[in-house]
Scaffold this motif. Structure first.
Motif, PDB file in Angstrom:
ATOM      1  N   LEU A 141       0.908  -1.183  -0.067  1.00 58.67           N
ATOM      2  CA  LEU A 141       0.108  -0.007   0.017  1.00 58.67           C
ATOM      3  C   LEU A 141       0.799   1.188   0.003  1.00 58.67           C
ATOM      4  O   LEU A 141       0.733   2.197  -0.808  1.00 58.67           O
ATOM      5  N   LEU A 142       1.990   1.202   0.724  1.00 57.68           N
ATOM      6  CA  LEU A 142       2.719   2.366   0.930  1.00 57.68           C
ATOM      7  C   LEU A 142       3.581   2.615  -0.464  1.00 57.68           C
ATOM      8  O   LEU A 142       3.778   3.890  -0.862  1.00 57.68           O
ATOM      9  N   LYS A 143       3.835   1.544  -1.165  1.00 55.31           N
ATOM     10  CA  LYS A 143       4.634   1.600  -2.505  1.00 55.31           C
ATOM     11  C   LYS A 143       3.456   2.192  -3.413  1.00 55.31           C
ATOM     12  O   LYS A 143       3.880   3.117  -4.256  1.00 55.31           O
ATOM     13  N   GLN A 144       2.334   1.732  -3.488  1.00 56.42           N
ATOM     14  CA  GLN A 144       1.297   2.389  -4.317  1.00 56.42           C
ATOM     15  C   GLN A 144       1.100   3.811  -3.932  1.00 56.42           C
ATOM     16  O   GLN A 144       1.104   4.862  -4.973  1.00 56.42           O
ATOM     17  N   LEU A 145       1.298   4.332  -2.567  1.00 57.48           N
ATOM     18  CA  LEU A 145       1.110   5.730  -2.268  1.00 57.48           C
ATOM     19  C   LEU A 145       2.069   6.504  -2.746  1.00 57.48           C
ATOM     20  O   LEU A 145       1.882   7.387  -3.427  1.00 57.48           O
ATOM     21  N   SER A 146       3.223   5.895  -2.652  1.00 57.58           N
ATOM     22  CA  SER A 146       4.451   6.641  -2.923  1.00 57.58           C
ATOM     23  C   SER A 146       4.483   6.783  -4.516  1.00 57.58           C
ATOM     24  O   SER A 146       4.949   7.700  -4.885  1.00 57.58           O
ATOM     25  N   GLU A 147       4.426   5.869  -5.324  1.00 57.04           N
ATOM     26  CA  GLU A 147       4.471   5.790  -6.764  1.00 57.04           C
ATOM     27  C   GLU A 147       3.185   7.046  -7.461  1.00 57.04           C
ATOM     28  O   GLU A 147       3.647   7.820  -8.088  1.00 57.04           O
ATOM     29  N   ALA A 148       2.122   7.126  -6.427  1.00 55.41           N
ATOM     30  CA  ALA A 148       1.128   7.970  -7.073  1.00 55.41           C
ATOM     31  C   ALA A 148       1.471   9.381  -6.645  1.00 55.41           C
ATOM     32  O   ALA A 148       1.272  10.111  -7.593  1.00 55.41           O
ATOM     33  N   VAL A 149       2.061   9.464  -5.597  1.00 52.73           N
ATOM     34  CA  VAL A 149       2.182  10.932  -5.082  1.00 52.73           C
ATOM     35  C   VAL A 149       3.476  11.437  -5.889  1.00 52.73           C
ATOM     36  O   VAL A 149       3.515  12.520  -6.203  1.00 52.73           O
ATOM     37  N   ASP A 150       4.293  10.417  -6.170  1.00 51.31           N
ATOM     38  CA  ASP A 150       5.922  11.031  -6.990  1.00 51.31           C
ATOM     39  C   ASP A 150       5.021  11.467  -8.450  1.00 51.31           C
ATOM     40  O   ASP A 150       5.766  12.512  -8.919  1.00 51.31           O
ATOM     41  N   ALA A 151       4.255  10.531  -9.107  1.00 45.27           N
ATOM     42  CA  ALA A 151       3.848  10.711 -10.110  1.00 45.27           C
ATOM     43  C   ALA A 151       2.883  12.169 -10.556  1.00 45.27           C
ATOM     44  O   ALA A 151       3.123  12.958 -11.138  1.00 45.27           O
ATOM     45  N   PHE A 152       2.124  12.212  -9.469  1.00 43.40           N
ATOM     46  CA  PHE A 152       1.310  13.717  -9.334  1.00 43.40           C
ATOM     47  C   PHE A 152       2.126  14.801  -9.035  1.00 43.40           C
ATOM     48  O   PHE A 152       2.053  15.738  -9.867  1.00 43.40           O
ATOM     49  N   MET A 153       3.348  14.849  -8.297  1.00 44.00           N
ATOM     50  CA  MET A 153       4.128  15.783  -7.833  1.00 44.00           C
ATOM     51  C   MET A 153       4.881  16.155  -9.151  1.00 44.00           C
ATOM     52  O   MET A 153       5.212  17.349  -9.635  1.00 44.00           O
ATOM     53  N   THR A 154       5.321  15.179  -9.956  1.00 40.22           N
ATOM     54  CA  THR A 154       6.061  15.425 -11.087  1.00 40.22           C
ATOM     55  C   THR A 154       5.216  15.822 -12.272  1.00 40.22           C
ATOM     56  O   THR A 154       5.795  16.986 -12.896  1.00 40.22           O
ATOM     57  N   ASP A 155       4.028  15.465 -12.334  1.00 40.58           N
ATOM     58  CA  ASP A 155       2.925  16.012 -13.376  1.00 40.58           C
ATOM     59  C   ASP A 155       2.523  17.828 -12.805  1.00 40.58           C
ATOM     60  O   ASP A 155       2.557  18.407 -13.808  1.00 40.58           O
ATOM     61  N   LEU A 156       2.641  17.901 -11.534  1.00 36.56           N
ATOM     62  CA  LEU A 156       2.310  19.524 -11.224  1.00 36.56           C
ATOM     63  C   LEU A 156       3.426  20.320 -11.672  1.00 36.56           C
ATOM     64  O   LEU A 156       3.048  21.474 -12.087  1.00 36.56           O
ATOM     65  N   GLU A 157       4.435  19.672 -11.695  1.00 39.39           N
ATOM     66  CA  GLU A 157       5.882  20.596 -12.088  1.00 39.39           C
ATOM     67  C   GLU A 157       5.647  20.620 -13.801  1.00 39.39           C
ATOM     68  O   GLU A 157       5.979  21.661 -14.330  1.00 39.39           O
ATOM     69  N   PHE A 158       5.371  19.684 -14.459  1.00 37.61           N
ATOM     70  CA  PHE A 158       5.216  19.593 -15.735  1.00 37.61           C
ATOM     71  C   PHE A 158       4.130  20.541 -16.109  1.00 37.61           C
ATOM     72  O   PHE A 158       4.202  21.377 -17.210  1.00 37.61           O
TER      73      PHE A 158
END
Length: 203
Positions: A82-99
């Motif tokens: 679960l924490l891996k899924q959370l980490s992957e999702a938040v990392d992608a989200f933050m990367t997208d916000l920068e993009f």
């Protein structure tokens, strides 16, 4: 009528979504990480100009009364996944916000209505507890850990709880005051109590 209002708002959402034809490729493939799929939509709507101030997405599976960890390796199991899924999702989200050039005006926070106990039960899980960690993700968040490591009793039982360091309402109050810039007196009135603000965001 309600149906007309719903249709009108639906068109506003669709319009905001159509304003963002391209997003970061950091997200996992669709349906591989449901939280990432939801956050991708949130990023798109924010970047598309939707004026919604708060978005709520959910991730289930944390009610780990059993099989929270692998019986032979406590670093593996349901909770780790679960924490891996959370980490992957938040990392992608933050990367997208920068993009999408909106990272500096977005903050995300995890919330839960329960914590977990200190010791595992006989089913390799933990039962509901008094406290839990909370994460805030933002370019504007104060980096690091707020609070100290909890004191674990010398002889904990499956009924032992980690002591709560911060009332969750103090966290909400701090977000309302520091991020949404709402007057403290109004926040106190809404929460029916005055809470000392926690420094969550940079000035």
């Amino acid at each position: 009528t309600m149906s007309l209002q719903t249709n009108a708002y639906a068109s506003v959402i669709m319009n905001a979504s159509s304003q963002v034809p391209v997003q970061s490729d950091a997200y996992p493939p669709a349906k591989q990480n449901p939280l990432a799929d939801k956050l991708k939509i949130v990023a798109k709507l924010i970047a598309g100009g939707l004026k919604t101030k708060v978005y709520l997405v959910s991730m289930t599976g944390y009610d780990t009364h059993n099989d929270q960890v692998d019986e032979t390796d406590s670093t593996r199991g349901t909770h780790a996944n679960l924490l891996k899924q959370l980490s992957e999702a938040v990392d992608a989200f933050m990367t997208d916000l920068e993009f999408l050039n909106i990272a500096d005006r977005v903050a995300a926070m995890t919330i839960s209505e329960f914590g977990r106990r200190i010791l595992a039960n006989k089913s390799h899980g933990t039962d509901h507890g008094a406290a839990a960690p909370l994460f805030i993700f933002s370019n504007q968040a104060v980096p690091g850990i707020i609070g100290v490591n909890p004191t674990i009793p010398a002889a904990p039982t499956t009924n032992s709880n980690i002591a709560m360091q911060y009332d969750f309402r103090a966290v909400y109050a701090s977000v309302l005051i520091q991020w949404f810039k709402i007057e403290k007196s109004l926040v106190d009135a809404v929460l029916l109590k005055s809470f000392t603000p926690i420094p969550l965001f940079l000035d």
